[in-house]
Scaffold this active site. Structure first.
Site, PDB file in Angstrom:
ATOM      1  N   ARG A 139      21.217  24.196  10.432  1.00 53.47           N
ATOM      2  CA  ARG A 139      20.315  23.154   9.931  1.00 53.47           C
ATOM      3  C   ARG A 139      21.089  22.292   8.938  1.00 53.47           C
ATOM      4  O   ARG A 139      22.142  22.719   8.446  1.00 53.47           O
ATOM      5  CB  ARG A 139      19.083  23.758   9.255  1.00 53.47           C
ATOM      6  N   GLY A 142      12.634  30.385   2.385  1.00 53.23           N
ATOM      7  CA  GLY A 142      12.009  31.547   1.758  1.00 53.23           C
ATOM      8  C   GLY A 142      10.502  31.478   1.643  1.00 53.23           C
ATOM      9  O   GLY A 142       9.875  32.378   1.098  1.00 53.23           O
ATOM     10  N   ARG A 178       6.379  -5.870 -21.707  1.00 53.08           N
ATOM     11  CA  ARG A 178       5.060  -5.657 -22.321  1.00 53.08           C
ATOM     12  C   ARG A 178       5.176  -6.013 -23.799  1.00 53.08           C
ATOM     13  O   ARG A 178       5.633  -5.200 -24.603  1.00 53.08           O
ATOM     14  CB  ARG A 178       4.628  -4.198 -22.175  1.00 53.08           C
ATOM     15  N   MET A 209       8.205  31.155   4.156  1.00 51.62           N
ATOM     16  CA  MET A 209       7.408  31.823   5.199  1.00 51.62           C
ATOM     17  C   MET A 209       8.112  33.084   5.682  1.00 51.62           C
ATOM     18  O   MET A 209       9.195  33.415   5.225  1.00 51.62           O
ATOM     19  CB  MET A 209       7.148  30.837   6.309  1.00 51.62           C
ATOM     20  N   ARG A 265       4.964 -10.755 -20.379  1.00 53.39           N
ATOM     21  CA  ARG A 265       3.502 -10.681 -20.289  1.00 53.39           C
ATOM     22  C   ARG A 265       2.890 -10.919 -21.662  1.00 53.39           C
ATOM     23  O   ARG A 265       3.294 -10.307 -22.648  1.00 53.39           O
ATOM     24  CB  ARG A 265       3.084  -9.322 -19.760  1.00 53.39           C
ATOM     25  N   GLY A 302      -0.083  -5.488 -10.676  1.00 54.38           N
ATOM     26  CA  GLY A 302      -0.173  -4.434 -11.689  1.00 54.38           C
ATOM     27  C   GLY A 302      -0.943  -3.284 -11.053  1.00 54.38           C
ATOM     28  O   GLY A 302      -2.149  -3.134 -11.234  1.00 54.38           O
ATOM     29  N   ASN A 341      -0.983  -0.183 -11.551  1.00 54.33           N
ATOM     30  CA  ASN A 341      -1.578   0.896 -12.366  1.00 54.33           C
ATOM     31  C   ASN A 341      -3.053   0.590 -12.567  1.00 54.33           C
ATOM     32  O   ASN A 341      -3.932   1.405 -12.291  1.00 54.33           O
ATOM     33  CB  ASN A 341      -0.909   0.991 -13.743  1.00 54.33           C
ATOM     34  N   HIS A 384       0.018   6.746 -20.908  1.00 56.52           N
ATOM     35  CA  HIS A 384       0.906   6.059 -21.835  1.00 56.52           C
ATOM     36  C   HIS A 384       2.197   6.830 -22.025  1.00 56.52           C
ATOM     37  O   HIS A 384       3.299   6.290 -21.927  1.00 56.52           O
ATOM     38  CB  HIS A 384       0.181   5.879 -23.183  1.00 56.52           C
ATOM     39  N   TYR A 434      10.181  -8.898  -4.954  1.00 62.01           N
ATOM     40  CA  TYR A 434      10.883  -7.916  -5.777  1.00 62.01           C
ATOM     41  C   TYR A 434       9.975  -6.755  -6.162  1.00 62.01           C
ATOM     42  O   TYR A 434       8.754  -6.844  -6.054  1.00 62.01           O
ATOM     43  CB  TYR A 434      11.443  -8.579  -7.049  1.00 62.01           C
ATOM     44  N   LYS A 440      14.108  24.982  13.132  1.00 63.32           N
ATOM     45  CA  LYS A 440      14.934  26.104  13.596  1.00 63.32           C
ATOM     46  C   LYS A 440      14.950  26.160  15.122  1.00 63.32           C
ATOM     47  O   LYS A 440      16.010  26.264  15.741  1.00 63.32           O
ATOM     48  CB  LYS A 440      14.384  27.419  13.025  1.00 63.32           C
ATOM     49  N   GLU A 463      -4.348  -7.302 -10.916  1.00 70.88           N
ATOM     50  CA  GLU A 463      -4.609  -5.896 -11.222  1.00 70.88           C
ATOM     51  C   GLU A 463      -6.098  -5.569 -11.208  1.00 70.88           C
ATOM     52  O   GLU A 463      -6.521  -4.516 -11.657  1.00 70.88           O
ATOM     53  CB  GLU A 463      -3.935  -5.474 -12.530  1.00 70.88           C
TER      54      GLU A 463
HETATM   55  C1  PEP Z   1      -0.329  -2.296 -14.344  1.00 71.90           C
HETATM   56  O1  PEP Z   1      -1.513  -2.255 -14.648  1.00 71.90           O
HETATM   57  O2  PEP Z   1       0.111  -1.912 -13.236  1.00 71.90           O
HETATM   58  C2  PEP Z   1       0.671  -2.747 -15.314  1.00 71.90           C
HETATM   59  C3  PEP Z   1       1.930  -2.855 -14.976  1.00 71.90           C
HETATM   60  O3  PEP Z   1       0.242  -2.990 -16.582  1.00 71.90           O
HETATM   61  P1  PEP Z   1      -0.001  -1.847 -17.690  1.00 71.90           P
HETATM   62  O4  PEP Z   1       0.542  -0.569 -17.127  1.00 71.90           O
HETATM   63  O5  PEP Z   1       0.711  -2.291 -18.903  1.00 71.90           O
HETATM   64  O6  PEP Z   1      -1.470  -1.868 -17.815  1.00 71.90           O
HETATM   65 MG    MG Z   2      -2.169  -3.387 -16.408  1.00 78.88          MG
END
Ligand code: PEP
Ligand code: MG
Length: 886
Positions: free
Chosen positions: A352, A105, A574, A107, A630, A779, A781, A468, A863, A26, A758
């Site tokens: 703004r 809204g 998967r 503050m 995979r 991987g 995750n 999951h 990628y 502002k 991973e």
């Molecule tokens: C991961 O672990 O990032 C992955 C893509 O495999 P998943 O989620 O199936 O374990």
């Molecule tokens: Mg995995």
């Protein structure tokens, strides 16, 4: 000394810092409007740095600051020829917050500051308008009482409403000076009663109190929640703008209003706004008077009789119109502007970049490119990738009232309504009867897939953003709210409880996977429309991006969706998700329960044709593009029967006793299955499983080739590798099967073999692993889970505490963490050094997160791979990453 307070007229060196970081949005824009020569009431900005000093100084304004403020007040006095606290010609001021980004809204604001029992009389004399003076004073007491003294707003409203009732009037505008005088007394009594102190009469005390309150409002609960949702760091702080008041409530040649230079919902190039005659800013938003349209066209379109500003204040309207066009050209963006008209004079109070829907964001960007106002590059950078989500999923009708009963994590966007069911089978049964359901589970497992498909939405009480349920729902494009710890699920009695109610099987609820809200009853949804402008923007994004975008997909339907959204291959198929369909699961169970290799091979022979057909179908859809398949990853016990009924079923069909099955289930039980017998470890123990899967892949290729279907290049991916020996052994296995199938069919096949990175050890020893890999896919995750040692499935329970205590700025399962990122960067460098041709990608959920995509671009991955519904987002984010280095 560092400059801490900035007059709107003072110059600000933009080359050093973004002015918004110091002045807030502002303040920076007020100074900019002043520079453009627009009519801005005089004032100054107390910088965001002072917010920090305020908190460091035990939540008190440092003395030096109060001195500087006094100086600035003198400048306003000079400019306006009024005096703060004067008994003849008092200066009134506004005190407003203004952070780096607008937090609408969230503050506090205080208007009409400088009024007290004496200055109000002076104002009355000066303006010859007692009603206006009294009305301004009561507004000030009301705002100050609420914001600074902490008295709830309804206390004041109640007093006004009761008074209007006794007087028999409806509108505030029906109250005259005497009425307000009486109400002022009542307000002051209320304050005295609640705070045991009189309403402050010293104007400097008022000012310090107001500025401190604005700084304190940075840390109100609502501001904290807003920051969390919008990922705004707590250390930014807010600036405070102090400005001479101008009045829209002095009579019928006065007004106040808000206007957007284009329609914020549709993007249409038409002014869109509202104004009120004889009113002050908050009246427009407060809703007790219905604001009127700005333009004639606007009111005619809405079929409204009350005259627009274009008609009631035509001259001022023309001036406003000119300024709106000037501002839009200057900022090259749609503006959201606040203005006030005081005795026919226009004042600009704020401009703004206007908040807009994603539909409008896309249209405005495309239109502005057409108007040559911005370049394609700027258009790309304007759109927040995550907001595109709403263009891809049905959203809740905003106009409908909603009863929110609980909230969880916004795991997969979109909205869905249906009867609640507590089992996948029930979801499927009702789906067959054409009934919409919401599948409610404590958490889901791969065995629930059919129910997740059959349901319109998924709700879980446990599990985080990569649980999951979340991953699968996003993949399927199903709305999902996960980790809703506010609900208590009782499978036995088929109900869930919130703190206030019990919701039973068959009751209808709506879930909003974009906000995480659970709502009672059915809320109508609005279907997404993917307009021409949307694909135009994505087409431009493709011109700039360097990263390829692949999808995580294993069903023909998802693969088709992904390709339609622009996927350039599959980054993660998967295969275990293909094991659950009816007709296969029994053979999978037979395979797992087999005691001899012969028995296992027998079962695998039955699974082979299913897998092969799946691959044929998917390869066909992705023809011409790379597909990473995979090999089996999760622990085997996930496939085993759980309920007594299932155990009996399996025992009968496998001609085993129930007891034998139970013993085997016990043998397969693991205390920590995520760190157990899974991934390539299964391939090492049971090579015949991987052999079957490789055969299915290669035979699918052969059969497609024979049918003259343009081939894909399979990239066979071995999961959870941690050592060179593992990949060496399993690569040999892949090659062995490839050679066999090629020989049997007398056909040459192209393929790559690679691995997922991973596990931290795999990242650290990436050079060893790269000796045997054509590609790495991160991987993230599992890499996040194993780097932190935090279970991805259980983190939902305590991650909030980590975010609240600022240990995590953001859930590391959503946006890649620095430490995990360093492992990815290390593996990239080591891997490439060892093998120059190594292809690199990411297939964890981070592959669809814009921030993480920037990271992937920066370290030079080839990628990213994400769920089908995130592909447009990834395309845009990848383009932005190529255009700016974040
Ligand atoms: C991961 O672990 O990032 C992955 C893509 O495999 P998943 O989620 O199936 O374990
Ligand atoms: Mg995995």
């Amino acid at each position: 000394m560092e400059k801490l307070i900035f007059n709107f007229k003072s110059s600000f060196s933009k080359t050093k810092t973004n002015p918004k970081h110091i002045l807030g949005g502002k303040g920076a824009n007020l100074a900019e409007m002043e520079r453009l020569g627009l009519p801005v009431p005089p004032g100054f900005t107390i910088s965001t740095k002072v917010c920090d000093l305020f908190y460091k100084n035990k939540k008190k304004l440092p003395k030096i600051i109060t001195r500087l403020i006094k100086k600035e007040i003198h400048l306003i006095e000079k400019n306006t020829k009024k005096k703060f606290g004067d008994l003849k010609n008092p200066l009134l001021i506004s005190v407003r917050s203004g952070a780096r980004v607008s937090m609408p809204g969230m503050m506090d604001t205080i208007l009409n500051l400088g009024l007290n029992d004496k200055t109000v009389l002076a104002l009355e004399k000066k303006t010859l308008n007692p009603r206006f003076a009294k009305d301004s004073y009561r507004r000030f007491i009301q705002m100050y009482g609420n914001v600074v003294l902490g008295i709830k707003e309804y206390n004041f409203e109640e007093i006004i409403e009761n008074y209007k009732l006794t007087k028999g009037v409806i509108l505030d505008t029906d109250l005259d000076a005497d009425d307000w005088e009486g109400l002022i007394k009542n307000f002051k009594d209320l304050i005295k009663g609640k705070t045991k102190k009189k309403f402050p009469q010293d104007v400097n005390e008022q000012l310090n109190g107001a500025i401190s309150a604005v700084f304190l409002s940075w840390n109100t609960n609502r501001a904290k929640v807003y920051r969390k949702i919008n990922q705004i760091p707590a250390d930014w702080g807010t600036a405070v703008n102090v400005q001479a008041m101008v009045f829209g409530n002095m009579g019928n040649n006065c007004a106040t209003g808000v206007v957007f230079t284009r329609n914020p919902s549709t993007g249409e190039k038409k002014f869109f706004g509202e104004y009120l005659i004889n009113a002050q800013g908050e009246d427009v938003v407060a809703g007790n008077r219905t604001p009127r349209h700005i333009t004639i066209k606007g009111r005619l379109d809405a079929n409204v009789k009350e005259l627009s500003m274009e008609e009631t204040l035509p001259k001022v309207y023309l001036q406003l119109k000119k300024i709106l066009n000037q501002l839009e050209k200057h900022y090259k963006d749609m503006q959201d502007v606040e203005f006030t008209v005081e005795n026919n004079k226009l004042w600009m109070l704020q401009t703004r970049s206007g908040k807009r829907t994603s539909k409008s964001a896309v249209k405005i960007s495309v239109d502005m490119v057409k108007e040559k106002l911005i370049s394609k590059k700027e258009a790309i950078l304007r759109i927040e990738p995550n907001t595109l989500d709403t263009l891809l999923h049905p959203t809740l009708d905003e106009k409908v009232k909603k009863e929110v009963i609980a909230s969880g994590l916004p795991a997969s966007p979109g909205a869905a309504s249906g009867k609640i069911v507590f089992s996948a089978d029930e979801a499927e049964r009702l789906n067959n009867m054409m009934q919409d359901t919401i599948l409610v589970r404590i958490e889901t497992s791969p065995e629930d897939i059919h129910g997740m498909h059959a349901a319109k939405g998924i709700l879980t009480s446990r599990g985080g953003m990569t649980s999951h349920a979340a991953v699968v729902a996003r993949g399927m494009g199903r709305p999902c709210v996960s980790g809703t710890s506010q609900i208590d699920i009782d499978y036995k009695n088929k109900l869930f409880k919130t703190s206030e109610q019990i919701v039973k099987e068959g009751d209808i609820i709506t879930i909003d996977g974009s906000s995480g809200k659970i709502i009672l009853g059915e809320i109508p949804t609005v279907k997404p429309e993917i307009s021409g402008d949307f694909s135009k923007v994505l087409g431009w994004a493709d011109e700039f991006r360097k990263l390829k975008i692949r999808t995580n997909s294993e069903t023909p339907l998802d693969t088709k969706t992904a390709r339609d959204f622009g996927a350039e291959g599959i980054g993660l198929c998967r295969t275990e998700h293909m094991f659950f369909d009816e007709g296969r699961i029994l053979h999978v169970r037979q395979m797992i329960l087999s005691k001899t290799i012969a028995d296992r091979n027998n079962a695998l022979d039955k699974i082979l044709p299913y897998q092969k057909n799946d691959f044929k179908e998917i390869f066909k859809i992705m023809s011409g593009l790379p597909v990473t398949v995979r090999l089996l990853d999760p622990p085997l016990h996930e496939f085993l029967p759980k309920s007594e009924k299932e155990i009996i079923e399996v025992a009968n069909s496998l001609k085993l006793t129930e007891e034998e099955i139970k013993i085997r289930i016990n043998e397969l039980h693991e205390h920590n299955p995520m760190l157990g017998h899974r991934g390539c470890r299964l391939g090492i123990s049971y090579p015949e499983i991987y052999e079957m899967q490789c055969r299915a892949i290669f035979e699918a290729l052969v059969e497609n080739k024979k049918q003259k279907i343009k081939s894909i290049i399979p990239e066979i991916m071995i999961p959870l590798i941690s050592s060179e020996a593992e990949i060496r052994i399993l690569k040999e296995l892949v090659i062995k099967i490839a050679n066999k199938v090629q020989k049997e069919n007398n056909i040459k096949l192209d393929y790559l073999v690679g691995t997922m990175i991973e596990l931290p050890r795999a990242a650290i020893r990436a050079n060893d692993i790269a000796k045997h890999a054509d590609f790495f896919s991160f991987g993230t995750n599992d890499l996040t889970q194993t780097t932190f040692g935090i279970s991805r499935d259980d983190s939902g329970k305590f991650l909030n505490d980590y975010i609240e205590n600022k240990i995590f700025e953001i859930d590391p399962f959503i946006s890649i963490d620095k430490g995990v990122g360093e492992l990815v960067a290390l593996a990239t460098e080591k891997g490439r050094k060892q093998n120059k041709k190594l292809k690199l990608g990411i297939c964890g959920e981070h592959g669809g997160d814009p921030k993480s995509i920037h990271f992937c671009a920066r370290i030079g991955l080839n990628y990213v791979s994400c769920s089908p519904f995130r592909i447009p987002i990834a395309r845009l984010a990848a383009a932005q990453a190529a255009l700016i280095k974040k």
